[in-house]
Design an enzyme around this catalytic site. Structure first.
Site, PDB file in Angstrom:
ATOM      1  N   LYS A 112      83.046 -55.897 -20.462  1.00  0.00           N
ATOM      2  CA  LYS A 112      82.801 -54.474 -20.713  1.00  0.00           C
ATOM      3  C   LYS A 112      83.278 -54.050 -22.110  1.00  0.00           C
ATOM      4  O   LYS A 112      82.756 -53.104 -22.678  1.00  0.00           O
ATOM      5  CB  LYS A 112      83.518 -53.610 -19.668  1.00  0.00           C
ATOM      6  CG  LYS A 112      83.235 -53.941 -18.202  1.00  0.00           C
ATOM      7  CD  LYS A 112      81.880 -53.493 -17.753  1.00  0.00           C
ATOM      8  CE  LYS A 112      81.697 -53.401 -16.248  1.00  0.00           C
ATOM      9  NZ  LYS A 112      81.882 -54.626 -15.465  1.00  0.00           N
TER      10      LYS A 112
HETATM   11  C1  LIG Z   1      81.214 -55.140 -14.379  1.00  0.00           C
HETATM   12  C2  LIG Z   1      81.435 -56.552 -14.039  1.00  0.00           C
HETATM   13  C3  LIG Z   1      80.424 -57.347 -13.457  1.00  0.00           C
HETATM   14  C4  LIG Z   1      79.088 -56.768 -13.070  1.00  0.00           C
HETATM   15  O1  LIG Z   1      78.338 -56.319 -14.168  1.00  0.00           O
HETATM   16  P1  LIG Z   1      77.098 -55.332 -13.945  1.00  0.00           P
HETATM   17  O2  LIG Z   1      76.679 -54.941 -15.309  1.00  0.00           O
HETATM   18  O3  LIG Z   1      77.645 -54.172 -13.164  1.00  0.00           O
HETATM   19  O4  LIG Z   1      76.070 -56.076 -13.186  1.00  0.00           O
HETATM   20  C5  LIG Z   1      80.705 -58.682 -13.246  1.00  0.00           C
HETATM   21  N1  LIG Z   1      81.889 -59.214 -13.541  1.00  0.00           N
HETATM   22  C6  LIG Z   1      82.887 -58.491 -14.080  1.00  0.00           C
HETATM   23  C7  LIG Z   1      84.186 -59.139 -14.364  1.00  0.00           C
HETATM   24  C8  LIG Z   1      82.696 -57.141 -14.352  1.00  0.00           C
HETATM   25  O5  LIG Z   1      83.686 -56.416 -14.896  1.00  0.00           O
END
Ligand SMILES: *Cc1c(COP(=O)(O)O)cnc(C)c1O
Length: 465
Positions: A112
């Site tokens: 993120k």
């Molecule tokens: C947010 C997240 C996901 C999922 O990603 P999306 O964009 O919601 O599909 C997978 N793994 C981790 C560690 C995350 O923080």
């Protein structure tokens, strides 16, 4: 570049306005009016570039005239300078033909950070130029909230309120949200699950008066600017593995469909992706939807990969919009049925469209633990439980036998989820040294019921710092 709503009723906006709006005024999500096209020569030109330069070139056509070249370069440089790895997203090989794309070297140790660091700078610049302020609200299953608080803390033009499901995020995730001391960032612990948090955020956006009163802005993965920033690492890693001369496949641990939609966007813009595989944990609504054509929500089952504990996958609306020939009325109808009946059918030819573009698979809790253990045994790599879900599904897809290399996205650092990792391999992964002290720092958190009025009051009151 202009952006249109997936529900067809909101006016098209430029990049900056779509970013500040988050959700479109008709409840839809913004998507580019048409996909830009990177030629083979453009993609060949990415090889050997820094991550930052690739980011500039990939983002530029999406950002359009909203940001000058000099400013975009500057924001990109500053966004990634705090990362713990010079390559930003290094590749590590774990099997013949299978690679991990390590997206966990940012300031909160999950992918993120790639988007949030850049979006925070774009937000601050846009707001200060317009002489405006915004209240950013977001729901998190753990990683979005910590990335947002880390990226926006201390910025002048924004206050941030993050709703997270109380007791359902890991200790490190919670501390990353509750220990920053900047007075413009706030963590709200909601007595509910992630879908409750997400639904309350949507309620607030759909309340036009509250939205205006607080100048609400959203940074959940529905925000197009985040998806755009996430496209970059698909281009960067594919080019490191020989694209465009060689096709590359990706497996993406999926919750809200944001990360994998970024992969789709990269492919739609010219990146030669052989297969795009979505991997779910036991909350498998997307795998069921693509398998059966029935998109039907169930209760969230808390798992050891909590950032994927989702039953309403917001960004899937963007894929449906593409699958339905960009028919906004059809999407509005499906979303109305989702709200009133808890599900909808994906009719042909949309279902075939989706199946041709997204392979899918799922991973149980036991398989997640087994995969962490097996990956460690076979390669020495320590993976987080979300990453393990991807590695397992990639393996089910015959990843190591394919002709295209398979890149499995490593979405978080294993030390963010130490219990599951220790259960699998008997070793508790260590946080990088720059996190020394996080377990001793004082926490600041506000508990609320899953109640829209209580949540609104907390935000209106601008919680005490
Ligand atoms: C947010 C997240 C996901 C999922 O990603 P999306 O964009 O919601 O599909 C997978 N793994 C981790 C560690 C995350 O923080």
């Amino acid at each position: 570049m202009r952006y249109v709503s997936t529900r067809g009723k909101a006016p098209p906006l430029d990049f900056e306005s779509a970013m500040l709006a988050g959700l479109a005024s008709d409840g839809g999500l913004y998507v580019p009016e048409r996909w830009p096209r990177f030629s083979e020569a453009d993609i060949a030109g990415f090889s050997g570039l820094t991550y930052e330069e690739t980011a500039f070139r990939v983002m530029k056509p999406f950002v359009g005239e909203s940001v000058s070249d000099a400013n975009l370069r500057d924001y990109v440089e500053r966004s990634y300078e705090g990362f713990g790895h010079a390559a930003r997203c290094p590749l590590a090989q774990i099997e013949p033909n299978v690679f991990l794309l390590e997206l966990f070297h940012g300031p909160t140790l999950a992918f993120k950070d790639f988007a949030m660091q850049l979006v925070a700078r774009l937000f601050q610049a846009a707001l200060s130029r317009r002489g405006e302020r915004a209240t950013i609200i977001g729901a998190t299953s753990g990683d979005t909230g910590s990335a947002a608080i880390e990226a926006f803390r201390g910025l002048e033009s924004v206050s941030v309120f993050i709703l997270f499901p109380e007791g359902r995020v890991s200790e490190v995730q919670r501390r990353q949200m509750t220990t920053p001391r900047d007075s413009n960032v706030h963590a709200l612990a909601v007595r509910g699950d992630f879908d409750d948090c997400q639904a309350r955020v949507k309620d607030m956006f759909n309340d036009a008066r509250f939205r205006r009163e607080m100048s609400l802005a959203g940074i959940n993965s529905i925000n197009w600017a985040r998806v755009a920033a996430q496209m970059v690492y698909y281009f960067a890693s594919a080019s490191a593995l020989g694209a465009p001369a060689r096709k590359v496949s990706f497996t993406v641990p999926t919750g809200n469909f944001g990360d994998i939609f970024a992969g789709h966007a990269a492919r739609a813009s010219g990146l030669p992706i052989e297969r795009l595989v979505l991997a779910t944990n036991q909350n498998d609504i997307l795998d069921r939807a693509i398998g059966s054509g029935h998109y039907r929500t169930a209760d969230v089952k808390p798992s050891i990969s909590p950032s994927m504990d989702i039953q309403v996958s917001s960004n899937f609306e963007r894929a449906l919009f593409e699958a339905c020939g960009r028919d906004g009325n059809a999407i509005a109808g499906m979303m109305a049925r989702l709200a009133s009946e808890g599900g909808f059918e994906i009719a042909e030819p949309a279902l075939t469209w989706l199946r041709e573009r997204f392979a899918s698979g799922t991973c149980t809790e036991a398989e997640t633990i087994e995969t962490i253990a097996k990956t460690f045994r076979r390669s020495g790599a320590v993976v987080c439980p979300h990453t393990a879900v991807g590695v397992k599904v990639a393996s089910d897809q015959g990843a190591s036998r394919g002709t295209a290399p398979m890149v499995s996205l490593a979405t978080a650092h294993p030390a963010k989820f130490p219990e599951a990792v220790e259960r699998a391999i008997g070793i508790s992964p260590k946080l990088p040294a720059r996190f020394d002290g996080i377990h001793r720092a004082a926490e600041r958190v506000h508990s609320v019921d899953n109640d829209i009025d209580e949540i609104k009051d907390a935000i209106r009151g601008g919680l005490p710092a």
